[in-house]
Write a protein that holds these residues in place. Sequence first.
Motif, PDB file in Angstrom:
ATOM      1  N   VAL A  38       0.870  -1.176   0.000  1.00 59.15           N
ATOM      2  CA  VAL A  38       0.000   0.000   0.000  1.00 59.15           C
ATOM      3  C   VAL A  38       0.905   1.224   0.000  1.00 59.15           C
ATOM      4  O   VAL A  38       2.054   1.164   0.430  1.00 59.15           O
ATOM      5  CB  VAL A  38      -0.943   0.039   1.226  1.00 59.15           C
ATOM      6  N   SER A  39       0.398   2.339  -0.512  1.00 56.43           N
ATOM      7  CA  SER A  39       1.199   3.559  -0.509  1.00 56.43           C
ATOM      8  C   SER A  39       0.314   4.737  -0.132  1.00 56.43           C
ATOM      9  O   SER A  39      -0.910   4.667  -0.197  1.00 56.43           O
ATOM     10  CB  SER A  39       1.842   3.793  -1.880  1.00 56.43           C
ATOM     11  N   GLY A  40       0.965   5.818   0.265  1.00 56.27           N
ATOM     12  CA  GLY A  40       0.234   7.002   0.662  1.00 56.27           C
ATOM     13  C   GLY A  40       1.162   8.199   0.768  1.00 56.27           C
ATOM     14  O   GLY A  40       2.379   8.082   0.610  1.00 56.27           O
ATOM     15  N   LYS A  41       0.577   9.353   1.060  1.00 51.02           N
ATOM     16  CA  LYS A  41       1.351  10.585   1.141  1.00 51.02           C
ATOM     17  C   LYS A  41       2.050  10.752   2.485  1.00 51.02           C
ATOM     18  O   LYS A  41       3.015  11.487   2.582  1.00 51.02           O
ATOM     19  CB  LYS A  41       0.454  11.790   0.873  1.00 51.02           C
ATOM     20  N   SER A  42       1.531  10.058   3.530  1.00 48.58           N
ATOM     21  CA  SER A  42       2.155  10.196   4.850  1.00 48.58           C
ATOM     22  C   SER A  42       2.346   8.828   5.484  1.00 48.58           C
ATOM     23  O   SER A  42       1.688   7.847   5.127  1.00 48.58           O
ATOM     24  CB  SER A  42       1.288  11.065   5.768  1.00 48.58           C
ATOM     25  N   GLU A  43       3.237   8.786   6.449  1.00 49.43           N
ATOM     26  CA  GLU A  43       3.505   7.549   7.165  1.00 49.43           C
ATOM     27  C   GLU A  43       2.248   7.083   7.915  1.00 49.43           C
ATOM     28  O   GLU A  43       1.910   5.900   7.923  1.00 49.43           O
ATOM     29  CB  GLU A  43       4.657   7.762   8.146  1.00 49.43           C
ATOM     30  N   ALA A  44       1.542   8.014   8.520  1.00 48.85           N
ATOM     31  CA  ALA A  44       0.331   7.682   9.274  1.00 48.85           C
ATOM     32  C   ALA A  44      -0.735   7.064   8.370  1.00 48.85           C
ATOM     33  O   ALA A  44      -1.433   6.119   8.760  1.00 48.85           O
ATOM     34  CB  ALA A  44      -0.213   8.929   9.967  1.00 48.85           C
ATOM     35  N   GLU A  45      -0.861   7.594   7.169  1.00 48.75           N
ATOM     36  CA  GLU A  45      -1.843   7.070   6.217  1.00 48.75           C
ATOM     37  C   GLU A  45      -1.517   5.624   5.850  1.00 48.75           C
ATOM     38  O   GLU A  45      -2.397   4.767   5.799  1.00 48.75           O
ATOM     39  CB  GLU A  45      -1.865   7.947   4.957  1.00 48.75           C
ATOM     40  N   VAL A  46      -0.245   5.343   5.610  1.00 48.20           N
ATOM     41  CA  VAL A  46       0.176   3.992   5.239  1.00 48.20           C
ATOM     42  C   VAL A  46      -0.038   3.025   6.403  1.00 48.20           C
ATOM     43  O   VAL A  46      -0.534   1.910   6.220  1.00 48.20           O
ATOM     44  CB  VAL A  46       1.648   3.992   4.768  1.00 48.20           C
ATOM     45  N   LYS A  47       0.300   3.451   7.612  1.00 47.38           N
ATOM     46  CA  LYS A  47       0.090   2.587   8.780  1.00 47.38           C
ATOM     47  C   LYS A  47      -1.392   2.286   8.979  1.00 47.38           C
ATOM     48  O   LYS A  47      -1.768   1.175   9.356  1.00 47.38           O
ATOM     49  CB  LYS A  47       0.676   3.236  10.029  1.00 47.38           C
ATOM     50  N   ARG A  48      -2.245   3.271   8.719  1.00 46.72           N
ATOM     51  CA  ARG A  48      -3.686   3.060   8.827  1.00 46.72           C
ATOM     52  C   ARG A  48      -4.150   2.020   7.811  1.00 46.72           C
ATOM     53  O   ARG A  48      -4.944   1.126   8.119  1.00 46.72           O
ATOM     54  CB  ARG A  48      -4.434   4.382   8.617  1.00 46.72           C
ATOM     55  N   LYS A  49      -3.646   2.121   6.583  1.00 45.78           N
ATOM     56  CA  LYS A  49      -4.019   1.163   5.538  1.00 45.78           C
ATOM     57  C   LYS A  49      -3.570  -0.257   5.911  1.00 45.78           C
ATOM     58  O   LYS A  49      -4.293  -1.225   5.661  1.00 45.78           O
ATOM     59  CB  LYS A  49      -3.414   1.567   4.194  1.00 45.78           C
ATOM     60  N   ILE A  50      -2.393  -0.374   6.509  1.00 47.34           N
ATOM     61  CA  ILE A  50      -1.901  -1.690   6.920  1.00 47.34           C
ATOM     62  C   ILE A  50      -2.773  -2.259   8.035  1.00 47.34           C
ATOM     63  O   ILE A  50      -3.100  -3.447   8.043  1.00 47.34           O
ATOM     64  CB  ILE A  50      -0.416  -1.621   7.335  1.00 47.34           C
ATOM     65  N   ARG A  51      -3.176  -1.415   8.987  1.00 50.75           N
ATOM     66  CA  ARG A  51      -4.066  -1.876  10.062  1.00 50.75           C
ATOM     67  C   ARG A  51      -5.392  -2.380   9.486  1.00 50.75           C
ATOM     68  O   ARG A  51      -5.944  -3.374   9.956  1.00 50.75           O
ATOM     69  CB  ARG A  51      -4.328  -0.754  11.077  1.00 50.75           C
ATOM     70  N   GLU A  52      -5.900  -1.689   8.456  1.00 49.59           N
ATOM     71  CA  GLU A  52      -7.136  -2.134   7.812  1.00 49.59           C
ATOM     72  C   GLU A  52      -6.948  -3.499   7.155  1.00 49.59           C
ATOM     73  O   GLU A  52      -7.836  -4.351   7.209  1.00 49.59           O
ATOM     74  CB  GLU A  52      -7.604  -1.117   6.781  1.00 49.59           C
ATOM     75  N   LEU A  53      -5.796  -3.706   6.533  1.00 49.80           N
ATOM     76  CA  LEU A  53      -5.497  -5.009   5.941  1.00 49.80           C
ATOM     77  C   LEU A  53      -5.483  -6.095   7.012  1.00 49.80           C
ATOM     78  O   LEU A  53      -5.975  -7.196   6.799  1.00 49.80           O
ATOM     79  CB  LEU A  53      -4.134  -4.990   5.249  1.00 49.80           C
ATOM     80  N   CYS A  54      -4.901  -5.782   8.172  1.00 45.11           N
ATOM     81  CA  CYS A  54      -4.832  -6.754   9.264  1.00 45.11           C
ATOM     82  C   CYS A  54      -6.215  -7.091   9.790  1.00 45.11           C
ATOM     83  O   CYS A  54      -6.473  -8.220  10.193  1.00 45.11           O
ATOM     84  CB  CYS A  54      -3.971  -6.221  10.410  1.00 45.11           C
ATOM     85  N   ARG A  55      -7.107  -6.122   9.824  1.00 43.41           N
ATOM     86  CA  ARG A  55      -8.463  -6.356  10.326  1.00 43.41           C
ATOM     87  C   ARG A  55      -9.245  -7.268   9.400  1.00 43.41           C
ATOM     88  O   ARG A  55     -10.061  -8.058   9.846  1.00 43.41           O
ATOM     89  CB  ARG A  55      -9.213  -5.036  10.495  1.00 43.41           C
ATOM     90  N   ARG A  56      -8.995  -7.127   8.108  1.00 44.94           N
ATOM     91  CA  ARG A  56      -9.624  -8.063   7.172  1.00 44.94           C
ATOM     92  C   ARG A  56      -8.992  -9.416   7.421  1.00 44.94           C
ATOM     93  O   ARG A  56      -8.434  -9.648   8.461  1.00 44.94           O
ATOM     94  CB  ARG A  56      -9.369  -7.616   5.733  1.00 44.94           C
ATOM     95  N   ASP A  57      -9.045 -10.293   6.507  1.00 41.79           N
ATOM     96  CA  ASP A  57      -8.442 -11.610   6.685  1.00 41.79           C
ATOM     97  C   ASP A  57      -6.982 -11.545   6.279  1.00 41.79           C
ATOM     98  O   ASP A  57      -6.666 -11.559   5.094  1.00 41.79           O
ATOM     99  CB  ASP A  57      -9.190 -12.636   5.833  1.00 41.79           C
ATOM    100  N   PRO A  58      -6.041 -11.482   7.244  1.00 37.73           N
ATOM    101  CA  PRO A  58      -4.640 -11.356   6.893  1.00 37.73           C
ATOM    102  C   PRO A  58      -4.081 -12.564   6.162  1.00 37.73           C
ATOM    103  O   PRO A  58      -3.086 -12.484   5.473  1.00 37.73           O
ATOM    104  CB  PRO A  58      -3.938 -11.166   8.236  1.00 37.73           C
ATOM    105  N   THR A  59      -4.717 -13.696   6.313  1.00 40.50           N
ATOM    106  CA  THR A  59      -4.216 -14.888   5.646  1.00 40.50           C
ATOM    107  C   THR A  59      -4.839 -15.089   4.280  1.00 40.50           C
ATOM    108  O   THR A  59      -4.495 -16.037   3.587  1.00 40.50           O
ATOM    109  CB  THR A  59      -4.480 -16.129   6.519  1.00 40.50           C
ATOM    110  N   GLN A  60      -5.764 -14.205   3.897  1.00 43.57           N
ATOM    111  CA  GLN A  60      -6.443 -14.278   2.599  1.00 43.57           C
ATOM    112  C   GLN A  60      -6.988 -15.680   2.373  1.00 43.57           C
ATOM    113  O   GLN A  60      -7.676 -16.208   3.206  1.00 43.57           O
ATOM    114  CB  GLN A  60      -5.489 -13.843   1.478  1.00 43.57           C
ATOM    115  N   ASN A  61      -6.661 -16.299   1.246  1.00 43.56           N
ATOM    116  CA  ASN A  61      -7.245 -17.581   0.885  1.00 43.56           C
ATOM    117  C   ASN A  61      -6.687 -18.763   1.671  1.00 43.56           C
ATOM    118  O   ASN A  61      -7.288 -19.814   1.681  1.00 43.56           O
ATOM    119  CB  ASN A  61      -7.044 -17.837  -0.617  1.00 43.56           C
TER     120      ASN A  61
END
Length: 148
Positions: A38-61
């Motif tokens: 994931v990418s973003g304009k700020s470090e905080a934005e990127v960390k937020r996106k990663i946290r959202e990924l973790c909340r979803r299914d981190p192991t995917q399939n």
Amino acid sequence: MQRREKGTGTVYRRDNGTWVGRMNLGRGEDGKIKYKCVSGKSEAEVKRKIRELCRRDPTQNTSQILLENYLLSWLVNVKKISLKPSSYDRLEATALKQVIPRIGSFKISEITPEDVGAMLTEIKDEGLSYSTVKKTFDCINAVLTYRL
């Protein structure tokens, strides 16, 4: 500086000023590590996106894969090429006779330490040797560690 928690990904800044986060999603059925960036304009934005990924299914399939299927694939694709034939035969026999009949039908994402402990206790209660219990533990520990 505090160490980051395991599984939270890597965040770094590119030369052009954008921030990038990369998260390890685990291994696919082919044994290769899968990543999500994931990418973003700020470090905080990127960390937020990663946290959202973790909340979803981190192991995917991989969360729906049965231990039996993953274990057999791991044996053939990973261990067969790295072990001597006799060591591979013993590991395969342990997987087929001890692990798969007891917890092979579990989804790999749902296996708990209690499940592994119950399996080892069952093997011990059947009167099998300490060596068999140890080899069974080593087998399940290796496959679950490899998955991470």
